[in-house]
Motif scaffolding. Structure first.
Motif, mmCIF file in Angstrom:
data_model
loop_
_atom_site.group_PDB
_atom_site.id
_atom_site.type_symbol
_atom_site.label_atom_id
_atom_site.label_comp_id
_atom_site.label_asym_id
_atom_site.label_seq_id
_atom_site.Cartn_x
_atom_site.Cartn_y
_atom_site.Cartn_z
ATOM 1 N N LEU A 171 -0.010 -10.136 19.263
ATOM 2 C CA LEU A 171 -1.290 -9.711 18.694
ATOM 3 C C LEU A 171 -1.252 -8.285 18.154
ATOM 4 C CD1 LEU A 171 -3.769 -11.288 21.243
ATOM 5 C CD2 LEU A 171 -3.057 -12.171 19.015
ATOM 6 N N LEU A 172 -0.487 -7.406 18.759
ATOM 7 C CA LEU A 172 -0.462 -6.007 18.318
ATOM 8 C C LEU A 172 0.074 -5.867 16.893
ATOM 9 C CD1 LEU A 172 -1.041 -3.077 18.864
ATOM 10 C CD2 LEU A 172 1.213 -2.891 19.910
ATOM 11 N N PRO A 173 1.247 -6.387 16.572
ATOM 12 C CA PRO A 173 1.666 -6.285 15.169
ATOM 13 C C PRO A 173 0.750 -7.072 14.239
ATOM 14 C CG PRO A 173 3.280 -7.541 16.436
ATOM 15 C CD PRO A 173 2.290 -6.985 17.410
ATOM 16 N N GLY A 174 0.157 -8.153 14.758
ATOM 17 C CA GLY A 174 -0.798 -8.910 13.951
ATOM 18 C C GLY A 174 -2.006 -8.070 13.576
ATOM 19 N N LEU A 175 -2.543 -7.346 14.546
ATOM 20 C CA LEU A 175 -3.691 -6.477 14.273
ATOM 21 C C LEU A 175 -3.323 -5.359 13.304
ATOM 22 C CD1 LEU A 175 -5.271 -6.237 17.821
ATOM 23 C CD2 LEU A 175 -6.282 -7.288 15.798
ATOM 24 N N LEU A 176 -2.165 -4.753 13.500
ATOM 25 C CA LEU A 176 -1.724 -3.694 12.593
ATOM 26 C C LEU A 176 -1.536 -4.224 11.178
ATOM 27 C CD1 LEU A 176 0.820 -1.839 14.905
ATOM 28 C CD2 LEU A 176 -1.487 -1.103 14.257
ATOM 29 N N SER A 177 -1.024 -5.417 11.072
ATOM 30 C CA SER A 177 -0.834 -6.037 9.769
ATOM 31 C C SER A 177 -2.174 -6.287 9.079
ATOM 32 C CB SER A 177 -0.057 -7.340 9.936
ATOM 33 O OG SER A 177 0.296 -7.876 8.698
ATOM 34 N N LEU A 178 -3.166 -6.729 9.842
ATOM 35 C CA LEU A 178 -4.498 -6.966 9.259
ATOM 36 C C LEU A 178 -5.171 -5.669 8.827
ATOM 37 C CD1 LEU A 178 -5.722 -9.838 11.590
ATOM 38 C CD2 LEU A 178 -5.111 -10.006 9.161
ATOM 39 N N VAL A 179 -4.947 -4.599 9.555
ATOM 40 C CA VAL A 179 -5.461 -3.286 9.136
ATOM 41 C C VAL A 179 -4.784 -2.876 7.827
ATOM 42 C CG1 VAL A 179 -5.505 -0.820 9.708
ATOM 43 C CG2 VAL A 179 -6.148 -2.515 11.428
ATOM 44 N N GLY A 180 -3.482 -3.091 7.731
ATOM 45 C CA GLY A 180 -2.757 -2.784 6.502
ATOM 46 C C GLY A 180 -3.279 -3.580 5.324
ATOM 47 N N PHE A 181 -3.586 -4.846 5.554
ATOM 48 C CA PHE A 181 -4.160 -5.704 4.514
ATOM 49 C C PHE A 181 -5.459 -5.105 3.971
ATOM 50 C CE2 PHE A 181 -7.788 -8.693 4.861
ATOM 51 C CZ PHE A 181 -7.806 -9.164 3.565
ATOM 52 N N ALA A 182 -6.368 -4.749 4.868
ATOM 53 C CA ALA A 182 -7.653 -4.198 4.435
ATOM 54 C C ALA A 182 -7.462 -2.878 3.689
ATOM 55 C CB ALA A 182 -8.570 -4.002 5.644
ATOM 56 N N TYR A 183 -6.562 -2.060 4.177
ATOM 57 C CA TYR A 183 -6.280 -0.779 3.537
ATOM 58 C C TYR A 183 -5.733 -0.980 2.126
ATOM 59 C CZ TYR A 183 -4.133 3.790 2.747
ATOM 60 O OH TYR A 183 -3.756 4.990 2.210
ATOM 61 N N LEU A 184 -4.791 -1.895 1.972
ATOM 62 C CA LEU A 184 -4.183 -2.121 0.665
ATOM 63 C C LEU A 184 -5.198 -2.558 -0.386
ATOM 64 C CD1 LEU A 184 -0.817 -3.808 1.653
ATOM 65 C CD2 LEU A 184 -1.106 -1.649 0.430
ATOM 66 N N LEU A 185 -6.153 -3.383 0.001
ATOM 67 C CA LEU A 185 -7.130 -3.852 -0.987
ATOM 68 C C LEU A 185 -7.986 -2.730 -1.567
ATOM 69 C CD1 LEU A 185 -8.454 -7.342 0.153
ATOM 70 C CD2 LEU A 185 -6.869 -6.781 -1.677
ATOM 71 N N THR A 186 -8.040 -1.589 -0.888
ATOM 72 C CA THR A 186 -8.814 -0.464 -1.437
ATOM 73 C C THR A 186 -8.138 0.151 -2.660
ATOM 74 O OG1 THR A 186 -7.809 1.234 -0.025
ATOM 75 C CG2 THR A 186 -9.757 0.085 0.840
ATOM 76 N N PHE A 187 -6.884 -0.205 -2.925
ATOM 77 C CA PHE A 187 -6.152 0.346 -4.064
ATOM 78 C C PHE A 187 -6.257 -0.503 -5.330
ATOM 79 C CE2 PHE A 187 -3.989 2.310 -0.448
ATOM 80 C CZ PHE A 187 -4.068 3.647 -0.816
ATOM 81 N N VAL A 188 -6.976 -1.611 -5.269
ATOM 82 C CA VAL A 188 -7.128 -2.453 -6.455
ATOM 83 C C VAL A 188 -7.963 -1.718 -7.485
ATOM 84 C CG1 VAL A 188 -8.091 -4.613 -7.339
ATOM 85 C CG2 VAL A 188 -6.856 -4.595 -5.172
ATOM 86 N N GLU A 189 -7.499 -1.722 -8.730
ATOM 87 C CA GLU A 189 -8.177 -0.993 -9.803
ATOM 88 C C GLU A 189 -9.287 -1.847 -10.412
ATOM 89 O OE1 GLU A 189 -5.069 0.294 -12.416
ATOM 90 O OE2 GLU A 189 -4.006 1.285 -10.795
ATOM 91 N N THR A 190 -10.442 -1.798 -9.773
ATOM 92 C CA THR A 190 -11.636 -2.474 -10.277
ATOM 93 C C THR A 190 -12.848 -1.682 -9.810
ATOM 94 O OG1 THR A 190 -12.824 -4.588 -10.396
ATOM 95 C CG2 THR A 190 -11.804 -4.042 -8.293
ATOM 96 N N ASP A 191 -13.970 -1.892 -10.465
ATOM 97 C CA ASP A 191 -15.158 -1.113 -10.139
ATOM 98 C C ASP A 191 -15.996 -1.732 -9.027
ATOM 99 O OD1 ASP A 191 -15.896 -3.282 -11.650
ATOM 100 O OD2 ASP A 191 -17.368 -2.209 -12.848
ATOM 101 N N ALA A 192 -15.639 -2.921 -8.536
ATOM 102 C CA ALA A 192 -16.449 -3.588 -7.518
ATOM 103 C C ALA A 192 -15.552 -4.244 -6.465
ATOM 104 C CB ALA A 192 -17.341 -4.639 -8.163
ATOM 105 N N ALA A 193 -15.857 -3.998 -5.211
ATOM 106 C CA ALA A 193 -15.070 -4.579 -4.118
ATOM 107 C C ALA A 193 -15.106 -6.102 -4.164
ATOM 108 C CB ALA A 193 -15.596 -4.075 -2.780
ATOM 109 N N GLY A 194 -16.270 -6.670 -4.431
ATOM 110 C CA GLY A 194 -16.388 -8.126 -4.468
ATOM 111 C C GLY A 194 -15.478 -8.759 -5.505
ATOM 112 N N ARG A 195 -15.333 -8.114 -6.634
ATOM 113 C CA ARG A 195 -14.443 -8.628 -7.681
ATOM 114 C C ARG A 195 -12.984 -8.542 -7.227
ATOM 115 N NH1 ARG A 195 -16.576 -6.194 -12.311
ATOM 116 N NH2 ARG A 195 -18.047 -7.912 -12.277
ATOM 117 N N ALA A 196 -12.637 -7.469 -6.550
ATOM 118 C CA ALA A 196 -11.275 -7.335 -6.018
ATOM 119 C C ALA A 196 -10.997 -8.431 -4.998
ATOM 120 C CB ALA A 196 -11.092 -5.956 -5.383
ATOM 121 N N TYR A 197 -11.959 -8.704 -4.135
ATOM 122 C CA TYR A 197 -11.774 -9.728 -3.100
ATOM 123 C C TYR A 197 -11.711 -11.128 -3.712
ATOM 124 C CZ TYR A 197 -13.438 -5.861 -0.170
ATOM 125 O OH TYR A 197 -13.625 -4.647 0.435
ATOM 126 N N ALA A 198 -12.535 -11.381 -4.701
ATOM 127 C CA ALA A 198 -12.543 -12.699 -5.350
ATOM 128 C C ALA A 198 -11.215 -12.961 -6.041
ATOM 129 C CB ALA A 198 -13.694 -12.789 -6.353
#
Length: 107
Positions: free
Chosen positions: A34-61
């Motif tokens: 679970l520990l590396p799994g949790l760290l990996s999920l934190v990394g996932f969320a962090y990485l999505l903040t670097f998507v070049e778009t003006d809206a989070a919902g569009r990046a997630y979609a």
């Protein structure tokens, strides 16, 4: 190109993190998975903040389409199950939809 790399990295991180939980709950792997799994999920969320778009919902979609393709690659590479033609057809449709969402003309 940066956006594609971010999406691929996020997909790998999310799938690996979720698989750690799957392994623990469904495959009888030790709880320390679970520990590396949790760290990996934190990394996932962090990485999505670097998507070049003006809206989070569009990046997630858009990410949804990439995630589906990456999940099928995981199925093949890690779980040794080859995606069938329906998997490939569905993933292709999702990628087309993701491209329309991310790069569609906005007025």
């Amino acid at each position: 190109m940066k956006t594609a790399a971010v999406y691929v990295g996020a997909a790998i991180a999310e799938i690996a993190g979720c698989f750690a939980f799957w392994g623990w709950l469904r495959l009888g792997k030790p709880v320390w998975w679970l520990l590396p799994g949790l760290l990996s999920l934190v990394g996932f969320a962090y990485l999505l903040t670097f998507v070049e778009t003006d809206a989070a919902g569009r990046a997630y979609a858009t990410y949804g389409g990439i995630y589906i393709v990456a999940s099928l690659f995981w199925l093949w590479a890690i779980e040794s199950m080859r995606p069938d033609r329906w998997d490939v057809a569905g993933a292709s449709l999702c990628l087309i939809g993701a491209a329309v969402i991310l790069w569609g003309p906005r007025g």
